[in-house]
Design an enzyme around this catalytic site. Sequence first.
Site: not given
Length: 319
Positions: A273, A101, A228, A131
């Site tokens: 998501s 992203c 998530s 991440e």
Amino acid sequence: MSTSPLTILLASPRGFCAGVDRAIQIVEVALEKYGAPVYVRHEIVHNRFVVESLEAKGAVFVEELDQVPDGFPVIFSAHGVPKSIPAEARRREMLYVDATCPLVSKVHREAERHFSEGRQIVLVGHAGHPEVIGTMGQLPEGTVLLVEDLDDVAALQVKDPDNLAYVTQTTLSVDDTARVVDALRARFPNLHGPRREDICYATTNRQAAVKAIAPKVDMLLVVGAPNSSNSMRLVEVAKLHGCPASRLVRRADEIDWSELDGIGRLGITAGASAPEVLIEEILRDARAHRDVTVEEISIGTESITFKLPRILLEPETTA
Ligand code: 0CG
Ligand code: SF4
């Protein structure tokens, strides 16, 4: 058959963000452009339904680059990758497309800038999340210090308190992060970094929408996946803001409607998501069991979109 009334408050914004939309499109366009199979390193976004839909079109999901045979294109997931991953792909002369992203890439560049200006970097985030691994991996091993909570801030040992900067994961709880950043500033008054944090617009807006709904409902369902980060934060935010009966649901078939018999007002949202069709599936089942009225509670609209990487827009060159 008479059914009891159920008011569903739908949070808005909810579901797909611009980074997820772009990442999924990257896989779809790559499949059209290069043909199947196209390999994807890590779940493109943290949702099984999305992953399985792409698998049906010819995407193959792996966790590591060494699971990708030579000669096939590979896509890096929206969560970002350590610098060593594209480096290895180049070494193997692989065709790769980076679906990180742009808001995660922005944090990578911030970290690099601080490092080049001689600062040690503190990353606020959750250990083990891809991440976090990707952001830490922008800089040489051991140079980024990870803090997860206030205890970590208190225990932090830094080289030079006046030469310190911070960055954050993009999908954290806005309120928890504010407390961690306040504690960092209290310990290190000369801390460099963003004014507040690096949490993205989508995470911020979905949490704000949940705060608006949570006090008004008896139960709140967050459609999303346990891995998530942004979805799990929505469950926490809902619990802390007036709806202790909040939980994550992956799919409609996880809901036992007999357990919801006493519920008159149900909140529903979805992580960044989670596709909208999963919400539609729940609404369809709700209507089969109850006399449903749906109200959308909106705290604002989102208009941000991201361009696809250039490599996918250029015509394929043939030798
Ligand atoms: O919220 P995280 O970072 O775990 O990722 P997810 O795939 O759920 O959604 C947004 C992205 C990327
Ligand atoms: Fe980008 Fe935020 Fe979406 Fe993650 S949740 S992909 S950082 S917009």
